[in-house]
Design an enzyme around this catalytic site. Structure first.
Site, short mmCIF file in Angstrom:
data_model
loop_
_atom_site.label_atom_id
_atom_site.label_comp_id
_atom_site.label_asym_id
_atom_site.label_seq_id
_atom_site.Cartn_x
_atom_site.Cartn_y
_atom_site.Cartn_z
N ARG A 243 4.33 -6.62 -5.50
CA ARG A 243 2.93 -7.59 -5.47
C ARG A 243 2.18 -8.33 -5.34
O ARG A 243 1.54 -8.38 -5.31
CB ARG A 243 1.89 -6.74 -6.92
CG ARG A 243 1.96 -4.97 -7.27
CD ARG A 243 1.33 -3.61 -6.02
NE ARG A 243 1.16 -2.34 -6.32
CZ ARG A 243 2.31 -1.82 -6.04
NH1 ARG A 243 2.80 -2.29 -4.74
NH2 ARG A 243 2.05 -0.56 -6.40
N SER B 100 -4.38 1.35 -10.10
CA SER B 100 -3.27 0.23 -10.93
C SER B 100 -4.29 -0.63 -11.10
O SER B 100 -4.27 -1.64 -10.27
CB SER B 100 -2.40 -0.17 -10.08
OG SER B 100 -1.16 1.52 -9.77
N GLU C 283 -3.30 -6.55 -11.61
CA GLU C 283 -2.82 -6.79 -10.33
C GLU C 283 -4.30 -6.91 -9.47
O GLU C 283 -4.42 -7.90 -8.09
CB GLU C 283 -2.22 -5.02 -10.16
CG GLU C 283 -2.46 -5.31 -8.07
CD GLU C 283 -1.67 -3.43 -8.13
OE1 GLU C 283 -0.48 -3.10 -8.81
OE2 GLU C 283 -2.98 -2.70 -7.34
P1 FAD Z 1 -10.15 -6.61 -1.11
O1 FAD Z 1 -10.16 -5.67 -2.28
O2 FAD Z 1 -11.18 -6.78 -0.09
O3 FAD Z 1 -9.52 -7.68 -1.16
C1 FAD Z 1 -8.40 -7.72 -1.85
C2 FAD Z 1 -8.05 -9.85 -2.08
O4 FAD Z 1 -7.42 -10.69 -0.64
C3 FAD Z 1 -9.05 -10.42 -2.13
O5 FAD Z 1 -8.64 -10.97 -3.20
C4 FAD Z 1 -9.33 -10.72 -0.76
O6 FAD Z 1 -10.27 -11.98 -0.74
C5 FAD Z 1 -8.19 -10.83 -0.26
N1 FAD Z 1 -8.05 -10.44 1.11
C6 FAD Z 1 -8.75 -9.75 1.52
N2 FAD Z 1 -9.27 -9.56 3.12
C7 FAD Z 1 -8.29 -10.90 3.09
C8 FAD Z 1 -7.76 -11.45 4.90
N3 FAD Z 1 -8.43 -10.70 5.86
N4 FAD Z 1 -7.72 -12.44 4.72
C9 FAD Z 1 -7.24 -13.33 3.37
N5 FAD Z 1 -7.31 -12.58 2.62
C10 FAD Z 1 -7.56 -11.28 1.92
N6 FAD Z 1 -2.44 -0.92 -3.90
C11 FAD Z 1 -1.33 -0.59 -3.23
O7 FAD Z 1 0.45 -1.73 -3.34
N7 FAD Z 1 -0.66 0.52 -3.75
C12 FAD Z 1 -0.82 1.30 -4.04
O8 FAD Z 1 -0.85 2.96 -3.67
C13 FAD Z 1 -2.28 1.28 -3.99
N8 FAD Z 1 -3.34 2.85 -4.76
C14 FAD Z 1 -4.47 2.58 -4.49
C15 FAD Z 1 -4.59 3.54 -4.57
C16 FAD Z 1 -6.83 3.20 -5.47
C17 FAD Z 1 -7.31 4.69 -5.72
C18 FAD Z 1 -7.29 2.06 -4.98
C19 FAD Z 1 -8.60 1.47 -5.26
C20 FAD Z 1 -6.37 1.35 -4.95
C21 FAD Z 1 -5.03 1.46 -4.36
N9 FAD Z 1 -4.26 0.14 -4.24
C22 FAD Z 1 -3.17 0.41 -4.47
C23 FAD Z 1 -4.70 -1.48 -4.36
C24 FAD Z 1 -5.42 -1.59 -2.52
O9 FAD Z 1 -5.78 -0.77 -2.26
C25 FAD Z 1 -4.33 -2.58 -1.75
O10 FAD Z 1 -4.23 -3.78 -2.66
C26 FAD Z 1 -5.24 -3.15 -0.80
O11 FAD Z 1 -4.23 -3.37 -0.14
C27 FAD Z 1 -6.86 -3.87 -0.49
O12 FAD Z 1 -6.93 -3.58 0.16
P2 FAD Z 1 -8.80 -4.29 0.21
O13 FAD Z 1 -9.12 -4.33 2.08
O14 FAD Z 1 -9.66 -3.67 0.30
O15 FAD Z 1 -9.01 -5.76 -0.15
N1 EPU Z 2 2.57 7.29 -17.06
C1 EPU Z 2 2.15 7.28 -18.45
N2 EPU Z 2 0.75 8.45 -18.85
C2 EPU Z 2 0.00 7.83 -17.74
C3 EPU Z 2 0.64 6.81 -16.91
C4 EPU Z 2 2.50 7.44 -16.28
O1 EPU Z 2 3.15 8.13 -19.54
O2 EPU Z 2 -0.72 8.02 -18.07
C5 EPU Z 2 4.36 7.73 -17.12
C6 EPU Z 2 4.52 8.75 -16.65
O3 EPU Z 2 6.48 8.55 -17.07
C7 EPU Z 2 4.76 8.46 -14.96
C8 EPU Z 2 5.73 6.89 -14.97
O4 EPU Z 2 4.71 6.48 -16.42
O5 EPU Z 2 6.10 9.16 -14.50
C9 EPU Z 2 5.09 6.13 -13.81
O6 EPU Z 2 3.34 6.49 -13.37
P1 EPU Z 2 2.99 6.71 -11.47
O7 EPU Z 2 4.45 7.30 -10.98
O8 EPU Z 2 1.96 7.65 -11.89
O9 EPU Z 2 3.08 5.51 -11.20
P2 EPU Z 2 2.45 3.80 -11.63
O10 EPU Z 2 3.69 3.17 -11.84
O11 EPU Z 2 1.71 4.50 -13.11
C10 EPU Z 2 3.05 2.94 -9.48
C11 EPU Z 2 2.12 1.49 -8.50
C12 EPU Z 2 0.95 3.22 -7.31
C13 EPU Z 2 1.72 3.32 -6.72
C14 EPU Z 2 3.16 4.36 -7.34
C15 EPU Z 2 3.71 5.62 -6.26
C16 EPU Z 2 2.36 -0.42 -9.55
C17 EPU Z 2 1.46 -0.74 -10.68
N3 EPU Z 2 1.65 0.53 -9.45
O12 EPU Z 2 1.98 3.21 -10.00
O13 EPU Z 2 0.07 1.60 -7.00
O14 EPU Z 2 0.91 4.22 -5.76
O15 EPU Z 2 3.79 3.51 -8.17
O16 EPU Z 2 4.96 4.48 -6.12
O17 EPU Z 2 2.99 -0.45 -9.63
C18 EPU Z 2 -1.53 0.55 -6.78
O18 EPU Z 2 -1.11 -0.90 -6.39
O19 EPU Z 2 -2.43 0.23 -7.15
C19 EPU Z 2 -1.64 1.86 -7.16
C20 EPU Z 2 -1.25 3.21 -7.86
#
Ligand code: FAD
Ligand code: EPU
Length: 338
Positions: free
Chosen positions: A164, A238, A334
Site C-alpha cells: 500500500r 479498508s 490507508e
Molecule cells: P482517489 O481517492 O481519487 O485518490 C487517492 C489518492 O491518490 C489521493 O491522494 C489523490 O490526490 C491521489 N491521486 C488520484 N489520482 C491521481 C493522479 N492521476 N495523479 C496523482 N495523484 C492522484 N484498495 C486496494 O488496494 N485493494 C482493495 O482491495 C481495495 N478495495 C476497496 C474496496 C472498496 C469498497 C473501496 C471503496 C475502496 C477499496 N480500495 C482498495 C481503495 C481504493 O479503491 C484504491 O486505493 C483506488 O486505487 C483509489 O482510486 P481512486 O481513483 O478512487 O483514488
Molecule cells: N477479520 C476479523 N474480523 C473482521 C475482519 C477481519 O476477525 O471484522 C479477520 C478474519 O480472520 C479474516 C482476516 O481478518 O480472515 C482478514 O480479513 P479479510 O480477508 O477480509 O482481509 P483484510 O486483511 O481485512 C485485505 C486488504 C483488502 C483486500 C483483502 C483481500 C488491507 C488493508 N486490506 O483486507 O484491501 O481486498 O485483504 O486481499 O490490506 C483495501 O485496501 O481497501 C482493501 C479492501
C-alpha cells in the site's frame, strides 16, 4: 475547459461526505493540463488531484482547486505470442479495465477485480487484493510534474512500490499528475488462487481448472459478500493498513491472544489482520449517529448518511488509541486524509 466555483464533492468521494471545494475542474488530456496550469485558479490555489474518490476522506471543505482526472484511452504498445503491453489513460475506471483484459484473456490483474477508482491511481498505493499487487504487472507510468510542466516516466523500481505504498504517497506526494500507466499482461495466464477463500468458492462451483474469468468471478463474489457497496453505504474499503510487526512482538501477543490472525512475511516480521484487532477490541458494528464500523468487516469505517468527515476521522483516532492500548500496535491509516 470549465472551472466551477464552490463545487459540491458529495458524488466525487465514495464516503459520500458532503463538502465543497473552492474550485473544481475536469481534465481530459495533456492539452487541458497545459491550459489549466496557466489559469489564475491554478496559480493562486492549492491543488488536489482526484480520481474516483475511493481512497480519500474529506474532513473539511477543500480550500483550493480539485482536478478530476478523466484522461481516457487504451493503446497496445507491443504484443507477441506470450505478452501484451498496454498503456491506459489515468482516468479509465480500474474495474472496467480489469473486465476488458479478462474478456480478452489477458492475465495478471484478474485478482484485482472490483477495486473501485481510476487506473491512474492504482500505482499510488500499489493496489492489492487476493495475493496480487499491481506492481507485478506494472511496467511504467507517465506523470506531469506540476512545478516544471515536464512529463516524466517512472519505471517499476522508481515507483518504490511496497505494501500500500509508492513514491507518490511519500517523497513525491502532491508533485505529479499521473497521466497514464503501462501494464504487461500474460496471454498464457498463470492462475493465482492460493489466497483466502478463492479456491473454496471455485470448488463449491465445481470448477477444477479455472480460467481468469472464473477467478475474477469468484473474487467479485467474495468481495460482494464482505465489503459494503459504496453506492449503498459510504466507505473507502479498508480504512487502516494491516500492521507489520516483529515476530518477537507477535510472540508476546500470542500468549494472551493465541487466536490472533497473522501472515508471515519473513523470518523477522509478520503482517497482522487489522480487522481482527479492531473486531477483538469490540468495535465491529459499533454505530454512532450516522457513522460507524461496518458490521461485517471491522477494517471498514462507514457513513450511513450525512456523516461528517471529521466524525469519521475522530472515530479512527479512537480506534488507533484503543488498539495501541490493547495490543501495543500502532495502526496506520490507508485512506488519504484531507
Ligand atoms: P482517489 O481517492 O481519487 O485518490 C487517492 C489518492 O491518490 C489521493 O491522494 C489523490 O490526490 C491521489 N491521486 C488520484 N489520482 C491521481 C493522479 N492521476 N495523479 C496523482 N495523484 C492522484 N484498495 C486496494 O488496494 N485493494 C482493495 O482491495 C481495495 N478495495 C476497496 C474496496 C472498496 C469498497 C473501496 C471503496 C475502496 C477499496 N480500495 C482498495 C481503495 C481504493 O479503491 C484504491 O486505493 C483506488 O486505487 C483509489 O482510486 P481512486 O481513483 O478512487 O483514488
Ligand atoms: N477479520 C476479523 N474480523 C473482521 C475482519 C477481519 O476477525 O471484522 C479477520 C478474519 O480472520 C479474516 C482476516 O481478518 O480472515 C482478514 O480479513 P479479510 O480477508 O477480509 O482481509 P483484510 O486483511 O481485512 C485485505 C486488504 C483488502 C483486500 C483483502 C483481500 C488491507 C488493508 N486490506 O483486507 O484491501 O481486498 O485483504 O486481499 O490490506 C483495501 O485496501 O481497501 C482493501 C479492501
Amino acid at each position: 475547459m470549465e472551472i466551477y466555483e464552490n463545487f459540491i464533492l458529495t458524488e466525487h468521494n465514495t464516503f459520500g461526505i458532503n463538502v465543497r471545494s473552492k474550485y473544481f475542474t475536469e481534465i481530459f488530456s495533456i492539452k487541458d493540463i497545459k491550459e489549466l496550469v496557466k489559469s489564475k485558479e491554478f496559480l493562486g490555489s492549492n491543488t488536489l488531484i482526484l480520481g474516483g474518490g475511493s481512497n480519500i476522506l474529506f474532513t473539511k471543505d477543500y480550500d483550493g482547486l480539485v482536478i478530476n482526472n478523466k484522461i481516457k484511452g487504451k493503446k497496445i504498445l507491443s504484443e507477441d505470442h506470450e505478452f501484451i503491453t498496454l498503456q491506459i489513460g489515468a482516468g479509465e475506471n480500474w474495474h472496467e479495465l480489469v473486465m476488458f483484459c479478462v474478456d480478452k484473456g489477458w492475465g495478471g490483474i484478474e485478482n484485482l477485480s472490483l477495486i473501485p477508482g481510476n487506473t491512474g491511481t492504482a500505482p499510488m498505493q500499489n493496489i492489492g487484493a487476493y495475493g496480487v499487487e499491481i506492481k507485478e504487472t506494472f511496467v511504467d507510468l507517465e506523470a506531469f510534474e506540476i512545478s516544471t510542466g515536464k512529463i516524466l516516466k517512472f519505471n517499476n523500481s522508481q515507483c518504490k512500490f511496497g505494501y500500500r505504498e509508492s513514491v507518490f504517497k511519500n517523497e513525491k506526494k502532491n508533485q505529479f499528475i499521473i497521466l497514464s500507466i503501462t501494464l504487461k499482461l500474460h496471454k498464457k495466464p498463470k492462475i493465482n488462487i492460493g489466497y483466502g477463500d478463492v479456491i473454496n468458492v471455485l470448488k463449491s462451483n465445481n470448477i477444477d481448472n479455472p480460467t481468469i474469468k472464473d477467478v475474477s468471478n469468484a473474487i467479485i463474489a467474495i468481495r460482494q459478500s464482505k465489503l459494503p457497496d459504496p453506492k449503498e453505504i459510504g466507505n473507502c474499503g479498508s480504512f487502516f493498513k494491516n500492521p507489520i510487526i516483529a515476530v518477537s512482538h507477535l510472540n508476546i501477543i500470542l500468549k494472551k491472544f493465541p487466536e490472533i490472525v497473522y501472515y508471515p512475511i519473513n523470518k523477522k516480521e509478520v503482517k497482522i489482520a487489522a480487522g481482527w484487532l479492531i473486531d477483538k477490541a469490540g468495535w465491529k458494528g459499533k454505530t454512532f449517529k450516522n457513522y460507524g464500523v461496518h458490521k461485517k468487516q471491522a477494517l471498514v469505517l462507514v457513513n450511513y448518511g450525512n456523516a461528517k468527515g471529521s466524525d469519521l476521522f475522530e472515530l479512527s483516532e479512537k480506534i488507533i488509541v484503543d488498539i495501541k492500548e490493547k495490543f501495543d500496535i500502532t495502526l496506520e491509516r490507508e485512506v488519504n486524509i484531507i
